[in-house]
Motif scaffolding. Sequence first.
Motif, PDB file in Angstrom:
ATOM      1  N   GLU A   1      -8.330   6.374   5.563  1.00  0.00           N
ATOM      2  CA  GLU A   1      -7.593   5.723   4.480  1.00  0.00           C
ATOM      3  C   GLU A   1      -7.086   6.687   3.415  1.00  0.00           C
ATOM      4  O   GLU A   1      -6.608   6.256   2.367  1.00  0.00           O
TER       5      GLU A   1
ATOM      6  N   LEU B   1      -9.124  -1.207  -2.117  1.00  0.00           N
ATOM      7  CA  LEU B   1      -9.331  -1.355  -0.682  1.00  0.00           C
ATOM      8  C   LEU B   1     -10.760  -1.765  -0.366  1.00  0.00           C
ATOM      9  O   LEU B   1     -11.009  -2.554   0.561  1.00  0.00           O
TER      10      LEU B   1
ATOM     11  N   TYR C   1     -11.960  -5.542   1.470  1.00  0.00           N
ATOM     12  CA  TYR C   1     -12.805  -5.739   2.647  1.00  0.00           C
ATOM     13  C   TYR C   1     -14.207  -6.238   2.290  1.00  0.00           C
ATOM     14  O   TYR C   1     -15.016  -6.494   3.186  1.00  0.00           O
TER      15      TYR C   1
ATOM     16  N   ASN D   1     -13.648   2.403   2.663  1.00  0.00           N
ATOM     17  CA  ASN D   1     -12.446   2.466   1.830  1.00  0.00           C
ATOM     18  C   ASN D   1     -12.774   2.875   0.397  1.00  0.00           C
ATOM     19  O   ASN D   1     -12.020   3.624  -0.235  1.00  0.00           O
TER      20      ASN D   1
ATOM     21  N   ARG E   1       0.818  -1.206   0.000  1.00  0.00           N
ATOM     22  CA  ARG E   1       0.000   0.000   0.000  1.00  0.00           C
ATOM     23  C   ARG E   1       0.857   1.262   0.000  1.00  0.00           C
ATOM     24  O   ARG E   1       0.485   2.282  -0.593  1.00  0.00           O
TER      25      ARG E   1
ATOM     26  N   TYR F   1      -7.452   3.028  -6.257  1.00  0.00           N
ATOM     27  CA  TYR F   1      -6.993   2.749  -4.893  1.00  0.00           C
ATOM     28  C   TYR F   1      -8.185   2.455  -3.980  1.00  0.00           C
ATOM     29  O   TYR F   1      -8.187   1.488  -3.206  1.00  0.00           O
TER      30      TYR F   1
END
Length: 528
Positions: A316, A67, A71, A457, A41, A63
């Motif tokens: 984040e 993320l 999840y 995220n 990351r 990005y």
Amino acid sequence: MQTISAQTEQPLAAESTSHPKGLYVLFTTEMWERFSFYGMRAIMKLYMVKALLFSEADSSNLYGSYLGLVYLTPLLGGYIADRYWGNRRSIMVGGLMMALGQFVLFASASSYQNASFAHMAFYVGLALLIFGNGFFKPNISSMVGNLYPPRDRRIDVAYTIFYMGINLGATFAPIVCGYFGDTGRPADFKWGFLLAGIGMLLGTITFEFLKGRFIVNADGTPLGARPELRAVQTASESAGNTRKNLLLVALFAGVFALLYFVVLDQKIIDSLIYSAMVVVPIAVLSDKSLTPVERRKINVVLILGFFVIFFWAAFEQAGNSLTTFADKQTDRQLGSFLVPASFFQTINPFGIIIFAPVFAVLWTWLSKRGKEPSSPLKMAYGLALLAVGYLVIAFGVKGVTADTKVSMFWLTAMYLLHTFGELCLSPIGLALVNKLAPVRVASLMMAVWFLAIATGNKFSGTLGALYPEPGKPAPHFLGFEITGLYEFFMVFVVLCGATAFLLLLIYRKLTKMMADEPDANVAPVVAA
């Protein structure tokens, strides 16, 4: 002030002050996995912009999608573990997939000048990481709580210790992978990905060799074994499980292929993640086998999950817009050494290592005196601290032009405040899910919690794309024009501050819902 229910005040027969050795096996496994995740990351955004030549907006959205999907897939991994594979097999499969994903990214970065191959390998590597994490993440988190008897007061501290393992790996990852990968030369990104892959292999091997000895129940039987090993089965039932496993492999292959082809379409990913955040909780609550007590517990988790979305959307930015800010508008010269932009991502996990024991002692000290804040109140504090952190950096950039670089102090101070906020929210949330989730769907509920993080995220990518770039039209958010960095950071101040205030208004109700349950280990309420 409310008090703990009578049943929760009774002594717990099996309770001890020490922790099982299995906790430290999981600590080490997760430490290496997080080294892999945060090492990658730390350089992902920089690799996309400087080697693959993505625009700032496109790299930010991708990005966030990565993320978010990381999840989201725990829903699949948690379901498969609960029904078919168990925690152990799922962790092993997930670990190997993630290691392979990092090595595919190494191949992409090794051939970054061959644009078609580099892009293809980049997406394949991300897909492997996404699905591998789906099998790994919910299962290892659930196993921490399963090491302890029900209502054991050590669980909060256990998750804080586990969280230190996460952040020990996350502390060294940006330094090691950033030092070798973020050199200013695009050809060097491959070394960062290679080191991340090696770290993932070490974590998987650690778990495989030590699980039989330390990851066990009180009677010595394997903890997290496959469901068919938990009870005696007939030959036909065993054959049926084999067929189910084959079908799962086929399903996985199909979903993997689908992901690869749609990953370029951000609208599809947005719809997938945001729709899941609505549909999955409804599906969980529609289970007619849930008792009223279980349903109320799940409702608390889901309500708090809503607030978690906004926390992670702001938090984040560390690997997204804040990395861009560190790279372009932070004075990184330290004597004769130019600090790599990726290094700033180590401030937060290093702060966790330093302050996690302080918070653990603080919660224990307050608990013994009957003054520990409830879990929802701790989480409100977490959101408020995030808002204050962004207010600090907004003040630092107010009136600064696009070609002016500001002191490292502002970024460091913000990350420190965010660290305090994270300690009030993230480990507390993990422990809360473990305490409130019905045992038979524990991994699935942990995956639902990660779904809220997934949504946050993904939202972080949407918000990160608002980062103002000189010479381009000013972005807008909810009718608010973002003309500079001050306005950009104030978006996060308002979002986090408003949600913190809302949670403060309802935390007493949530705490009451928890305290009414006879098996919920809930701290007394402290007035806000």
